[in-house]
Design an enzyme around this catalytic site. Structure first.
Site, short mmCIF file in Angstrom:
data_model
loop_
_atom_site.label_atom_id
_atom_site.label_comp_id
_atom_site.label_asym_id
_atom_site.label_seq_id
_atom_site.Cartn_x
_atom_site.Cartn_y
_atom_site.Cartn_z
N GLU A 1 15.07 9.45 -11.82
CA GLU A 1 14.36 10.47 -11.05
C GLU A 1 15.06 11.82 -11.27
O GLU A 1 16.20 12.03 -10.85
CB GLU A 1 14.36 10.10 -9.57
CG GLU A 1 13.95 11.21 -8.63
CD GLU A 1 12.61 11.81 -8.98
OE1 GLU A 1 12.56 13.04 -9.15
OE2 GLU A 1 11.62 11.07 -9.09
N SER A 2 14.38 12.74 -11.94
CA SER A 2 15.01 13.98 -12.36
C SER A 2 15.55 14.80 -11.20
O SER A 2 16.63 15.40 -11.29
CB SER A 2 14.02 14.83 -13.17
OG SER A 2 12.94 15.26 -12.37
N TRP B 1 8.06 6.33 -25.88
CA TRP B 1 9.09 7.17 -26.49
C TRP B 1 9.92 6.38 -27.49
O TRP B 1 10.45 5.33 -27.16
CB TRP B 1 10.02 7.74 -25.42
CG TRP B 1 9.38 8.63 -24.42
CD1 TRP B 1 9.16 8.37 -23.10
CD2 TRP B 1 8.87 9.96 -24.64
NE1 TRP B 1 8.57 9.44 -22.48
CE2 TRP B 1 8.37 10.43 -23.40
CE3 TRP B 1 8.79 10.79 -25.75
CZ2 TRP B 1 7.81 11.70 -23.25
CZ3 TRP B 1 8.24 12.05 -25.61
CH2 TRP B 1 7.75 12.49 -24.38
N CYS C 1 9.65 17.08 -22.41
CA CYS C 1 9.32 16.73 -21.03
C CYS C 1 9.91 17.73 -20.04
O CYS C 1 11.12 17.93 -20.01
CB CYS C 1 9.85 15.33 -20.74
SG CYS C 1 9.90 14.89 -19.00
N ARG D 1 6.43 2.02 -15.94
CA ARG D 1 6.42 2.94 -17.07
C ARG D 1 7.82 3.21 -17.61
O ARG D 1 8.79 3.24 -16.86
CB ARG D 1 5.79 4.26 -16.63
CG ARG D 1 4.28 4.15 -16.42
CD ARG D 1 3.52 4.42 -17.69
NE ARG D 1 2.09 4.31 -17.50
CZ ARG D 1 1.20 4.56 -18.44
NH1 ARG D 1 1.60 4.93 -19.63
NH2 ARG D 1 -0.09 4.44 -18.19
N PHE D 2 7.90 3.44 -18.91
CA PHE D 2 9.17 3.72 -19.58
C PHE D 2 9.28 5.23 -19.72
O PHE D 2 8.74 5.82 -20.65
CB PHE D 2 9.21 3.03 -20.94
CG PHE D 2 8.86 1.58 -20.87
CD1 PHE D 2 7.66 1.11 -21.35
CD2 PHE D 2 9.74 0.68 -20.29
CE1 PHE D 2 7.32 -0.23 -21.28
CE2 PHE D 2 9.42 -0.66 -20.22
CZ PHE D 2 8.20 -1.13 -20.71
N THR D 3 9.98 5.85 -18.78
CA THR D 3 9.98 7.30 -18.65
C THR D 3 11.35 7.91 -18.96
O THR D 3 12.37 7.23 -19.00
CB THR D 3 9.58 7.69 -17.23
OG1 THR D 3 10.57 7.19 -16.31
CG2 THR D 3 8.23 7.09 -16.84
N VAL D 4 11.35 9.22 -19.16
CA VAL D 4 12.58 10.00 -19.24
C VAL D 4 12.51 11.08 -18.17
O VAL D 4 11.41 11.50 -17.80
CB VAL D 4 12.76 10.63 -20.64
CG1 VAL D 4 13.08 9.59 -21.67
CG2 VAL D 4 11.55 11.45 -21.06
N TYR E 1 -0.55 18.96 -14.50
CA TYR E 1 -0.95 17.63 -14.96
C TYR E 1 -2.20 17.15 -14.25
O TYR E 1 -3.09 16.53 -14.85
CB TYR E 1 0.20 16.64 -14.76
CG TYR E 1 1.32 16.88 -15.72
CD1 TYR E 1 1.22 16.49 -17.04
CD2 TYR E 1 2.48 17.53 -15.32
CE1 TYR E 1 2.22 16.75 -17.95
CE2 TYR E 1 3.50 17.80 -16.21
CZ TYR E 1 3.37 17.40 -17.53
OH TYR E 1 4.37 17.67 -18.42
#
Length: 350
Positions: A169-170, A115, A82, A151-154, A220
């Site tokens: 939040e990156s 994930w 990612c 959503r299950f995010t990284v 994207y």
């Protein structure tokens, strides 16, 4: 046995990396239809629209803060594949926070349950969840909030003391890593590193804004478009921005102020993936970094060759994720052999 099925509200669907989408959850007594829509991203008009992250708390150097910076208190969940999570991994590495903040890495293959965690024997480069012993990242989210409906995010920054998610939040996590843990860093050179210096913040924010919209997210919006019109609305602005970046780097070593900043790091994780993934997989094929953007390539090599940066690039995870997880784009699951330009080659400055 009850599993969760996601019934989508009439909202646009994002890539399950970074910006969550709110959904309605209903219980189903069957395994055959669970998570049927987790890998659908474009909305009805063919456009991909990324949603806002849900957990937005901050770690602070203030010892009295709710989330105070403390050694071994926080744990970072990422995917090597990612680009958003990659931002946090590289700042953690360059700042020497790998000695202070733990790490778990999900498997690159993302299927209907999202994930998952694997052992390094099952998937080299994966690091299991030794904090919550989760099998899937979704379990971490539900531990933080049993009613979570997005959503299950990284990436995910986890607080082991309060047993909750601090932030997913990156862009905010890398700013915490940039300065809030400085008092805990032993290495003076790493402590001094500042990727968001006060005198450059206005310029950094401005360049981040258009690069995020047209490049980081632009690939994207191009790749997940399901209509020709939606694709073309995004792919041309993407290359206009790459041309603009090429011009900036033709007279500047870095994007802002002649020094390495978060603006470089945020762009770099997209550029690393551009030729090996986005050119073919996302149809971003007007030009390539290797053949058409010599100054971007010089810059990408320069950052890659900073000690610690290369260790965060796992091309097997990157290519394996995109080409094997996005079955609506690549139903055969065949992974191309090229890794893109060799970033370890000597830097040639024009």
């Amino acid at each position: 046995m009850f599993l969760y099925r996601f019934r989508l509200k009439p909202l646009p669907l994002p890539l399950p990396f970074h910006k969550p989408l709110f959904v309605q959850i209903t219980k189903m007594s069957t395994t055959s239809t669970a998570q049927a829509n987790i890998r659908q991203w474009a909305s009805k008009d063919g456009e991909f629209r990324r949603q806002v992250s849900s957990f937005r708390d901050s770690v602070s150097r203030d010892p009295n803060a709710q989330f105070a910076a403390e050694p071994n208190r926080y744990h970072l969940y990422i995917s090597w594949a990612c680009p958003w999570a990659h931002r946090t991994a590289i700042v953690r590495q360059l700042k020497g926070l790998d000695k202070i903040i733990g790490l778990s890495v999900v498997d690159f293959l993302m299927l209907d349950k999202g994930w998952k965690f694997s052992t390094s024997e099952e998937t080299p480069g994966a690091i299991p969840d030794t904090v919550n012993n989760a099998q899937y990242i979704r379990e971490v989210y539900f531990k933080a909030n049993p009613n979570y409906d997005a959503r299950f995010t990284v990436p995910v920054l986890w607080d082991k003391k309060l047993n909750t998610i601090v932030n997913n939040e990156s862009s905010e996590i890398i700013r915490m890593f940039n300065e809030e843990f400085n008092d805990l860093i032993d290495n003076e050179e790493q402590k001094k590193l500042n990727y968001y210096p006060e005198n450059l913040r206005g310029e950094i924010d401005e360049i981040n804004e258009w690069i995020y919209d047209t490049v980081n997210n632009g690939v994207y919006k191009s790749g997940f478009a399901t209509t020709q019109a939606a694709y073309e609305r995004n792919v041309y602005p993407l290359f206009e921005s790459l041309d603009r970046i090429e011009k900036i780097l033709s007279t500047n070593e870095w994007l802002v102020g002649g020094v390495l900043t978060e603006a470089d790091i945020r762009l770099w994780t997209t550029i690393v993936r551009f030729d090996p993934v986005y050119v073919g997989h996302f149809k971003c094929n007007l030009k390539t970094i290797e053949k058409d953007y010599p100054n971007i390539l010089r810059w990408a090599r320069q950052l890659y060759q900073i000690p610690g940066a290369a260790s965060t690039v796992h091309m097997d995870h990157i290519k394996g994720h995109y080409y094997r997880s996005h079955t609506q784009i690549n139903p055969t699951g065949v992974v191309p052999v090229s890794n893109g330009p060799d970033l370890s080659k000597p830097i040639i400055k024009s």
